[in-house]
Scaffold this active site. Sequence first.
Site, PDB file in Angstrom:
ATOM      1  N   GLY A 184      11.598 -22.141  22.633  1.00  0.00           N
ATOM      2  CA  GLY A 184      13.136 -22.988  22.365  1.00  0.00           C
ATOM      3  C   GLY A 184      12.853 -24.406  22.575  1.00  0.00           C
ATOM      4  O   GLY A 184      11.753 -25.207  22.982  1.00  0.00           O
ATOM      5  N   GLY A 185      13.967 -25.306  22.653  1.00  0.00           N
ATOM      6  CA  GLY A 185      13.938 -26.661  22.844  1.00  0.00           C
ATOM      7  C   GLY A 185      13.528 -26.962  24.473  1.00  0.00           C
ATOM      8  O   GLY A 185      13.002 -28.013  24.652  1.00  0.00           O
ATOM      9  N   MET A 186      13.664 -26.197  25.397  1.00  0.00           N
ATOM     10  CA  MET A 186      13.482 -26.406  26.791  1.00  0.00           C
ATOM     11  C   MET A 186      11.699 -26.169  26.884  1.00  0.00           C
ATOM     12  O   MET A 186      11.169 -26.774  27.673  1.00  0.00           O
ATOM     13  CB  MET A 186      14.296 -25.660  27.633  1.00  0.00           C
ATOM     14  CG  MET A 186      13.932 -25.636  29.110  1.00  0.00           C
ATOM     15  SD  MET A 186      14.927 -24.896  30.007  1.00  0.00           S
ATOM     16  CE  MET A 186      14.073 -25.032  31.654  1.00  0.00           C
ATOM     17  N   GLY A 187      11.396 -25.379  26.006  1.00  0.00           N
ATOM     18  CA  GLY A 187       9.781 -25.091  26.550  1.00  0.00           C
ATOM     19  C   GLY A 187       9.300 -23.629  25.742  1.00  0.00           C
ATOM     20  O   GLY A 187      10.516 -23.202  24.878  1.00  0.00           O
ATOM     21  N   LEU A 234       6.213 -14.937  24.282  1.00  0.00           N
ATOM     22  CA  LEU A 234       7.483 -14.305  23.944  1.00  0.00           C
ATOM     23  C   LEU A 234       8.309 -15.055  23.024  1.00  0.00           C
ATOM     24  O   LEU A 234       9.068 -14.331  22.231  1.00  0.00           O
ATOM     25  CB  LEU A 234       8.299 -13.796  25.129  1.00  0.00           C
ATOM     26  CG  LEU A 234       7.617 -12.811  26.410  1.00  0.00           C
ATOM     27  CD1 LEU A 234       8.490 -12.605  27.554  1.00  0.00           C
ATOM     28  CD2 LEU A 234       7.559 -11.328  25.521  1.00  0.00           C
ATOM     29  N   GLY A 235       8.203 -16.115  23.125  1.00  0.00           N
ATOM     30  CA  GLY A 235       9.219 -17.075  22.276  1.00  0.00           C
ATOM     31  C   GLY A 235       9.181 -18.555  22.560  1.00  0.00           C
ATOM     32  O   GLY A 235       8.274 -18.953  23.705  1.00  0.00           O
ATOM     33  N   ASP A 294      25.560 -21.054  26.748  1.00  0.00           N
ATOM     34  CA  ASP A 294      24.797 -20.919  25.355  1.00  0.00           C
ATOM     35  C   ASP A 294      24.536 -19.319  25.490  1.00  0.00           C
ATOM     36  O   ASP A 294      23.637 -18.566  24.922  1.00  0.00           O
ATOM     37  CB  ASP A 294      23.393 -21.374  25.572  1.00  0.00           C
ATOM     38  CG  ASP A 294      22.526 -21.114  24.025  1.00  0.00           C
ATOM     39  OD1 ASP A 294      23.280 -21.064  22.969  1.00  0.00           O
ATOM     40  OD2 ASP A 294      21.542 -21.242  23.945  1.00  0.00           O
ATOM     41  N   LYS A 296       9.075 -19.230  32.106  1.00  0.00           N
ATOM     42  CA  LYS A 296       9.126 -20.122  30.921  1.00  0.00           C
ATOM     43  C   LYS A 296       8.942 -21.392  31.436  1.00  0.00           C
ATOM     44  O   LYS A 296       9.101 -21.889  32.616  1.00  0.00           O
ATOM     45  CB  LYS A 296      10.925 -20.307  30.735  1.00  0.00           C
ATOM     46  CG  LYS A 296      11.402 -21.525  30.219  1.00  0.00           C
ATOM     47  CD  LYS A 296      13.005 -21.617  29.730  1.00  0.00           C
ATOM     48  CE  LYS A 296      13.145 -20.467  28.624  1.00  0.00           C
ATOM     49  NZ  LYS A 296      14.707 -20.514  28.455  1.00  0.00           N
TER      50      LYS A 296
END
Length: 652
Positions: free
Chosen positions: A27-30, A24-25, A140, A46
Amino acid sequence: MAAFAPLASGDPEQVGRYRLVARLGQGGMGRVYLARSPSGRVVAVKVVRAALADDPGFRRRFVREVAAARRVAGFFTAAVIDADTKGRPAWLATEYVPGLSLGEAVAEHGAWPEHAVRRLGAALAEALGAVHGAGVVHRDLKPSNVLLAADGPRVIDFGISVAAEDTRLTQTGTVVGTPGFIPPEQLRGEKAGPAADVFALGAVLAHTATGTSPFGSGAAHAVNYRVVHEEPDLGGLPPRLAEVTARCLAKDPDRRPSIPDVLDDLGQPAGHVPHGPLPEDDWLPGPVAAAIARVQAALPPLGAAPATTDDETTATVVSGSPTAVTDGHARPFLTRRRLLTGLSATAVLAVGGVTALVNGGGSGEGEKPRSAAKLRQLWSRPLADGLSLEEVANGMVYLCSEDQGTIQALDSGDGGRRWQRQVPGDYTMITSVTGGTLYYGSGDHLYAADPDTGETRWKFKDHSLHMGPITVGEAAYSHFPGLFVVQDAGTGEPLWSYELGDGTTEDIAVADGMVYAHAGPVLHAVEAGTRKGARVWTHRADSAAVTRPVVADGAVYFGSRDGTLYAVDARTGKERWRRGFTGRLWDPRIANGAATPVVAGGVAHFADSAYVSAFDAATATSLWRHRTAAEEVDVLALTTGTVLFTDPNGTL
C-alpha cells in the site's frame, strides 16, 4: 483469497526478530509480509517505506499512533504485537488472520443475508469502539480492511492512516482513503473524527448487503462528488437495515449515530455484544465459511526456516521467450508479474551486483544436446545505493532505487552505463517497458521516457497508483481500480476510459484491435484504439478471474478462483472449453485459484500441484502430464521444445 507472493529481490529476509516468508500486499505506507517469530508464531509485518519514514512529521505521528494502537484490545481487531518506530526501516507486527477479506468474500460469493450483515456490523462497531476508546480514528475502514475468520471479523490497519496524514506526501490536496468510504467532511478538507468511521461503517454495511457501493462505481472524482452532493442508493437493502445505514451515511457528521447507537440499531445492545468469538454457523454465509476453511487449510508450512546456501542473488534470463530465476535464499525471484526478457545471445544475468554470463558451449541448431552449459563471464557490476534489477528489454538493463529516486540503464552487452536520471518525488518504481517507451512512477505522477536516453516525454498525475501501461500503436492502456484508461502514447493526453466496476484484476491484454480485462467473474472485450472503445462482448465465468488474460490463436485463456481454466473465443466471447484440474492444490476444500497457462504452438502448458501438464489449446485434450519431484511447481515460459518451471525452493 489469502494470496501469498514469494519474496522478491530487494525484500528483506528478516525485520527485527521476525523471519519474512512471503509477501501479503502493498500500500501507500509500505509492504506487508507474512512472517514468523523465533517461537514460530505467524504474524503480519508492515514495513514502512523510507520516503515516509524519513519525514520527521510522519515519524512523530507514527510513534504516537503505534503507542495508541497497542492500547486497542478489542477482540475484533488485529492486535499490534511488536513494532520498531525508530528503526530503518520502521515496522510494526500485527496478528495474522488466516482468512479472506470482506471485499473478496462479497466479490466471490455475492451479497450477504440481512442477519449476517447485522452480526458483521455489530462486530465491526465493537471493533471501532475499541479503536476510538484508545484515542485513534481509523479513517480507512473498507471491505479490504476487514478480514474474515471463522470466529469473527478483524479490523486491520486501525490508526495507521492517521499517522500517514499531514506529511509532505499528502499536503497537495490528495485525500487519504478509498472513494465511496471517505466521509463528506474529509473530502471537504474538514477535520475527520470518530463519526468518519461511522460513515465508513455504513458504506461497508451497504456494500455487504447489496454487493455494490451505495455511491456507485467509476472514476474516483465521480464517486467522491456523489458522496458529497447526492444521497446514497439504498434501494437494495431490507427496510430496517436501510434505515440504520442511512443514519450512518448522513452528510452531517453530527447527525450520525454513536457506536452504542449503531449497536442498538443493529439489534445488538452494547451490553449484549459478545466480546469474544462469534459462532461460525450463526453469522457467516455458508459459502464464505467454506472459503475461509480452504484458506486456513492452504496456509503454507512455516515451521522450518528456509534453507540458504550463500548470500548471492542470481537471476537467470534466457533470450527470446523464457525467463527464470533462482537465488541462494530459496525463493523464486521472477514469479512476480513482470518477466525480464530481451538479452542478446543466450545470456545469464546474475544480480547481487549484476553479472552477465554467456553460454559458451550450448547446443546450436543441428548440434547434439550437451549435459551442461559452459558459461563465461561477460561483465559484472555491483549494485549500490539501493539499486535493484527491474527490467531487461531491447538490449538494455534497467535498474531502479525506490528510495533514492535513481533510474539507471546499462548496456546488456558490455554492462556500460547508458544513462542515469535522478527522479523528483518519492517511491520511484519502473512499471513497464513497452512499445518503445519506458514508464516509471514517482510521487503522484506516472512518467513516460525514451528508453534509450532516459529523456522525459510526458508525465501524468496518477495519484501514486503507478500502473504499468501497455503501448500498442498510438495508444497506451493502463489499468486502474475499477477501470482502464487510454492515453495518447506520444503526449500522455487521456483519450477515453472504460469502467469495469468492482473486482478488477491488475492485468489487461491488448491484441488484434481489442482490449481484454476482467471484473470479478466477467471478462470484457472492448474495441482498442485512440477513439472511445465500445464493448464488443462479455463472458461470465463461474468464479472470479485470478490470472491475466492470455491471447493466442484466436482465443482468450484465463484461470479462475475455483481452479478452472477457460478458453473463450476472442472474436465472439463464446466459451470454447473449460477445464478443472486434479491434485492436492486443486482439492475443492483448499483450491486457491488456477495458474496462468503458457500457450504456444497450439499447446497450453499448465502447472498443477506437483505436475506439469500439456493439452491441446483448441480442445483441452490432454497430451501429456509430467510428475515432478517437488511438492509444487510453476510454469514460467517455453523455449523450443522445452518447458521451464520452478519449484518453491527456487530450483529451475
